[in-house]
Design an enzyme around this catalytic site. Structure first.
Site, mmCIF file in Angstrom:
data_model
loop_
_atom_site.group_PDB
_atom_site.id
_atom_site.type_symbol
_atom_site.label_atom_id
_atom_site.label_comp_id
_atom_site.label_asym_id
_atom_site.label_seq_id
_atom_site.Cartn_x
_atom_site.Cartn_y
_atom_site.Cartn_z
ATOM 1 C CD GLU B 60 -0.613 -4.089 3.341
ATOM 2 O OE1 GLU B 60 0.308 -3.306 2.573
ATOM 3 O OE2 GLU B 60 -1.629 -4.181 2.551
ATOM 4 C CG HIS B 129 -4.368 -12.780 -3.022
ATOM 5 N ND1 HIS B 129 -3.143 -12.644 -3.531
ATOM 6 C CD2 HIS B 129 -4.907 -11.742 -2.897
ATOM 7 C CE1 HIS B 129 -3.108 -11.286 -3.856
ATOM 8 N NE2 HIS B 129 -3.980 -10.916 -3.508
HETATM 9 C C1 LIG Z 1 0.288 -5.670 -0.008
HETATM 10 C C2 LIG Z 1 -1.102 -5.697 -0.443
HETATM 11 N N1 LIG Z 1 -2.046 -4.997 0.220
HETATM 12 C C3 LIG Z 1 -3.227 -4.839 -0.204
HETATM 13 C C4 LIG Z 1 -3.770 -5.603 -1.337
HETATM 14 C C5 LIG Z 1 -5.172 -5.574 -1.846
HETATM 15 N N2 LIG Z 1 -5.198 -4.692 -2.835
HETATM 16 C C6 LIG Z 1 -5.284 -5.319 -4.088
HETATM 17 S S1 LIG Z 1 -5.332 -4.182 -5.415
HETATM 18 C C7 LIG Z 1 -5.612 -2.915 -4.324
HETATM 19 C C8 LIG Z 1 -5.589 -1.411 -4.782
HETATM 20 C C9 LIG Z 1 -4.274 -1.017 -5.629
HETATM 21 O O1 LIG Z 1 -4.663 0.161 -6.202
HETATM 22 P P1 LIG Z 1 -3.565 0.771 -7.298
HETATM 23 O O2 LIG Z 1 -2.270 0.654 -6.960
HETATM 24 O O3 LIG Z 1 -4.103 2.334 -7.517
HETATM 25 O O4 LIG Z 1 -3.936 0.075 -8.432
HETATM 26 P P2 LIG Z 1 -5.318 -0.220 -9.445
HETATM 27 O O5 LIG Z 1 -5.998 -1.555 -8.852
HETATM 28 O O6 LIG Z 1 -6.037 0.784 -9.381
HETATM 29 O O7 LIG Z 1 -4.956 -0.502 -10.828
HETATM 30 C C10 LIG Z 1 -5.422 -3.363 -3.176
HETATM 31 C C11 LIG Z 1 -5.456 -2.458 -1.809
HETATM 32 C C12 LIG Z 1 -2.733 -6.366 -1.944
HETATM 33 N N3 LIG Z 1 -2.934 -7.231 -3.028
HETATM 34 N N4 LIG Z 1 -1.437 -6.493 -1.457
#
Ligand SMILES: Cc1ncc(C[n+]2csc(CCOP(=O)(O)OP(=O)(O)O)c2C)c(N)n1
Ligand SMILES: [Mg+2]
Lengths: 368, 338
Positions: B60, B129
């Site tokens: 971000e 959230h």
């Molecule tokens: C700072 C922030 N940005 C965006 C999100 C929304 N978000 C939640 S999970 C996710 C994807 C994360 O991907 P990864 O690190 O590969 O973990 P996975 O869910 O695949 O286990 C996003 C963008 C968030 N929770 N926090």
């Protein structure tokens, strides 16, 4: 004060080379069966949670460990009960494998008083002091500096514990990841960072989000030893995890990348339409639970019938767990302000949404 | 006019502004392949390609800052931050940079950009959230903050925000995306910094923004139908600049105000509105200005606690009646809430 046995603080001669973990003793037949039982339990638990969501027993966001079972049990087997775990919102399986009563995990999902976080956290925020699981965290990367700080506290007290901090592949692109690895390496903190690489953020692939898609290599920028391991094989994960934990216990951070699959959408409400038919088909071949079942049968450790019996047991157990959770009470509204502050403070605002700041000047009319 | 959802209005406006000006591009997490967490950008990657619909890593601070830098060179980025909670990771770039660049360098560089982000709560998303922290941005000189509540305003204010030469925080709300309304077919920009009187009345002024403007209108209509009450409703639409004139003029007429907000009470947006009323309409007030806001706790996950922490329609109705009682209005007949 006793000094912990750590390598003296001196700069390493050269950047540690990324390598696969050294081979150690494999678990015996019983060990494999134990892994299988735990993986199957997580599988069935998560499937029940998905159903609980459609039954509106669970709300909010709900991310499952489906496809990650071998990774979960392998990693958790590498930790001592006194070691600490920090993880993200995809953590039900980790809570189970850490030894927390699964009824309390389901009760948390159902938002009840018997939940691990007393219904305050939900799916993304499981916490249990006794099992040293210091949180699932919903903000991507939020857990990484915290875990680093826990390792700092251990080092500060010359403790022998280790911190494990898991995160997704997408999370390695957030600033906190880089800041934390640098700090941990500089200060030689006893921490294992684990990247659970399921090759997807929500729908964005590793290649599209990480300039160096072989994520374990990122350790090199901070002179942190690192390795990549196959997350479909619980034994490989366990061995790699044990090596990483050993290194950390010796006073050096470690970065382990575990490559696995996410069998379903990012969360229970994601239909994952962005995945190709080929990709979806290949997921079946990479199902860690099925793969291990086949291995157990092929090695003559068990047979199909025994596995089926086991499955029935597990399914019945999970149903009981759900029944327990559903019978647990919702937190009382009176407890809304119970956790405002750990230290009491005068003039704390404990007002429900409709309450006026000052009542005395008004005559209450509506509720007479 | 066309009947459409708030989501559709946003989508169509992004599309038409991209067609109009090739400097307009979209940047954010999961807005392309995944089509946006809340599907606002669905189909736009296919139509405009990766150059103009940029999926970013989860970074971000990095991509918001990059958008600010691109805006300094005259591009018009529209950033999507998945929810306002995650904007906290970018707040340094927004507050210390986007908001400062025009003034700090003596007006030499403009930052013509939009940051779209939804607030919201009430969906058991838990403490991190469920926050409505638009105040953090409304507090900062140099930023403009708009919070439309209807599809028509969403369209008009998004056009205005994209064409504006300053950084604009464009607040959406998870609960509004599926709401519908008539939207003009023409692309006329709205005016940032103006509230709207969405219902005229003389018994009391009910003030809200974003989702709460919706709630305010609904309750006022309901009380008019069932109780014969005549409540004036103001939709703030813009949090910075704040249209104090419209608020004060209304209260001079009605002599009382109730403010609805989805954020926390202490230091919230409502506090600024109440202070403005105190300054501008002190002699006209017949009752203390009331605010209905969230309970001041990190939002619990469990439904029972979350419901207790969020303002309900009944909370609003009680506040209205208590205010009317304080100024001596008689209730016309017994309310449905008894
Ligand atoms: C700072 C922030 N940005 C965006 C999100 C929304 N978000 C939640 S999970 C996710 C994807 C994360 O991907 P990864 O690190 O590969 O973990 P996975 O869910 O695949 O286990 C996003 C963008 C968030 N929770 N926090
Ligand atoms: Mg991932």
């Amino acid at each position: 004060m006793t000094d912990r046995k750590r390598t003296p603080r001196k700069p390493p001669a050269r950047t540690p080379r990324a390598k696969t973990a050294p081979v150690q003793v494999e678990p015996d037949a019983q060990g494999l069966l134990d892994f299988y039982r735990e993986m199957l339990f997580i599988r069935r638990f998560e499937e029940r949670a998905a159903r609980g969501y459609t039954q509106a027993l669970i709300g909010g966001y709900c991310h499952l460990n489906l496809g990650e079972e071998a990774t979960v049990v392998g990693l958790m087997s590498a930790l001592q009960p006194t070691d600490y775990l920090f993880t993200n919102y995809r953590e039900h399986g980790y809570a189970i494998a850490r030894g927390i009563d699964p009824r309390r995990i389901m009760a948390e999902l159902y938002g009840r008083v018997d939940g691990v976080s007393k219904g305050w956290g939900g799916s993304m925020h499981m916490f249990d002091t006794a099992h040293r699981m210091l949180g699932g965290y919903g903000i991507v990367g939020g857990q990484i500096p915290l875990a680093t700080g826990a390792a700092l506290a251990i080092d500060y007290r010359s403790g022998e514990e280790v911190v494990m901090c898991t995160m997704g592949d997408g999370t390695t692109n957030i600033g906190a990841f880089h800041e934390s690895l640098n700090i941990a390496s500089l200060w030689r903190l006893p921490i294992v960072y684990v990247i659970i690489n399921n090759r997807l953020g929500m729908g964005t692939s590793v290649e599209k989000s990480s300039a160096e898609p072989e994520l374990y290599k990122r350790g090199a920028a901070y002179q942190i030893e690192s390795a990549r391991v196959d997350g479909l094989d619980p034994v490989a994960v366990a061995l790699a995890g044990k090596h990483a934990v050993e290194v950390a216990r010796g006073g050096r951070p470690y970065l382990l990348e575990v490559v696995c699959e996410r069998l379903r959408g990012h969360s229970v409400v994601d239909p994952a339409k962005y995945r190709s038919a080929d990709e979806v088909a290949s997921l079946k071949e990479h199902d860690p639970v099925h793969t291990l079942a086949a291995r157990l049968i092929a090695q003559g450790i068990t047979d199909e019938e025994s596995l089926l019996t086991l499955d029935h047991e597990v399914l019945a157990n999970v149903e009981e767990i759900s029944t327990f959770a559903e019978a647990s009470a919702f937190p009382d509204e009176q407890t809304l302000f119970d956790y405002n502050y750990a230290s009491e403070v005068p003039n704390d605002s404990r007002r429900l949404p409709g309450q006026p700041l000052f009542v005395t000047t008004l005559t209450s009319g509506a509720d007479q | 006019m066309t009947l459409m959802s708030y989501r559709q209005a946003l989508h169509d406006t992004l599309r038409s502004e991209m067609l109009r000006d090739e400097n307009v591009f979209l940047i954010g997490e999961e807005i392309g392949v995944f089509e946006g967490s809340y599907k606002i950008t669905a189909g736009l990657l296919e139509e405009f390609g990766e150059k103009r619909v940029r999926d970013t890593p989860i970074a971000e601070e990095g991509f918001t800052g990059a958008a600010i830098g691109a805006a300094m060179l005259g591009l018009r980025p529209v950033v999507e931050i998945m929810t306002i909670n995650f904007s906290l990771l970018a707040i340094d770039q927004i507050v210390n940079h986007a908001a400062k660049i025009y003034g700090m360098f003596g007006g030499q560089a403009k930052v013509p950009m939009v940051i779209r982000t939804p607030g919201g709560g009430g969906q058991q998303l838990g403490a991190t959230h469920s926050q409505n922290i638009e105040l953090y941005y409304a507090f900062v000189p140099g930023l403009k903050v708009v919070a439309p509540s209807t599809p028509a305003d969403a369209k008009a204010l998004l056009i205005a925000a994209i064409r504006d030469d300053d950084p604009v925080i464009f607040l959406e709300n998870l609960a509004l995306y599926n709401t519908k309304g008539e939207v003009p077919n023409h692309d006329t920009p709205g005016v940032i910094g103006q509230a709207a009187v969405t219902r005229e009345g003389h018994h009391l002024t009910l003030i809200g923004y974003s989702r709460m403007a919706h709630v305010a209108k609904k309750i006022a209509d309901q009380l008019a139908d069932h109780e014969g009450l005549d409540i004036e409703v103001i939709d703030l639409r813009s949090l910075r600049p704040l249209d104090r004139e419209t608020i004060v003029e209304s209260v001079k007429k009605t002599h009382a105000a109730v403010i609805l907000e989805d954020d926390w009470l202490t230091y919230g947006i409502g506090a600024e509105v109440a202070a403005s009323i105190s300054d501008g309409a002190f002699d006209y007030l017949d009752a203390p200005v009331r605010r209905v806001a969230m309970a001041e706790v990190p939002m619990p996950y469990s439904k029972s606690l979350e419901s207790a922490a969020l303002p309900s329609e009944n909370d609003v109705i009680q506040a209205i009646y208590q205010t009317l009682d304080a100024i001596g209005h008689r209730r016309i007949k017994t309310g449905p809430h008894d």
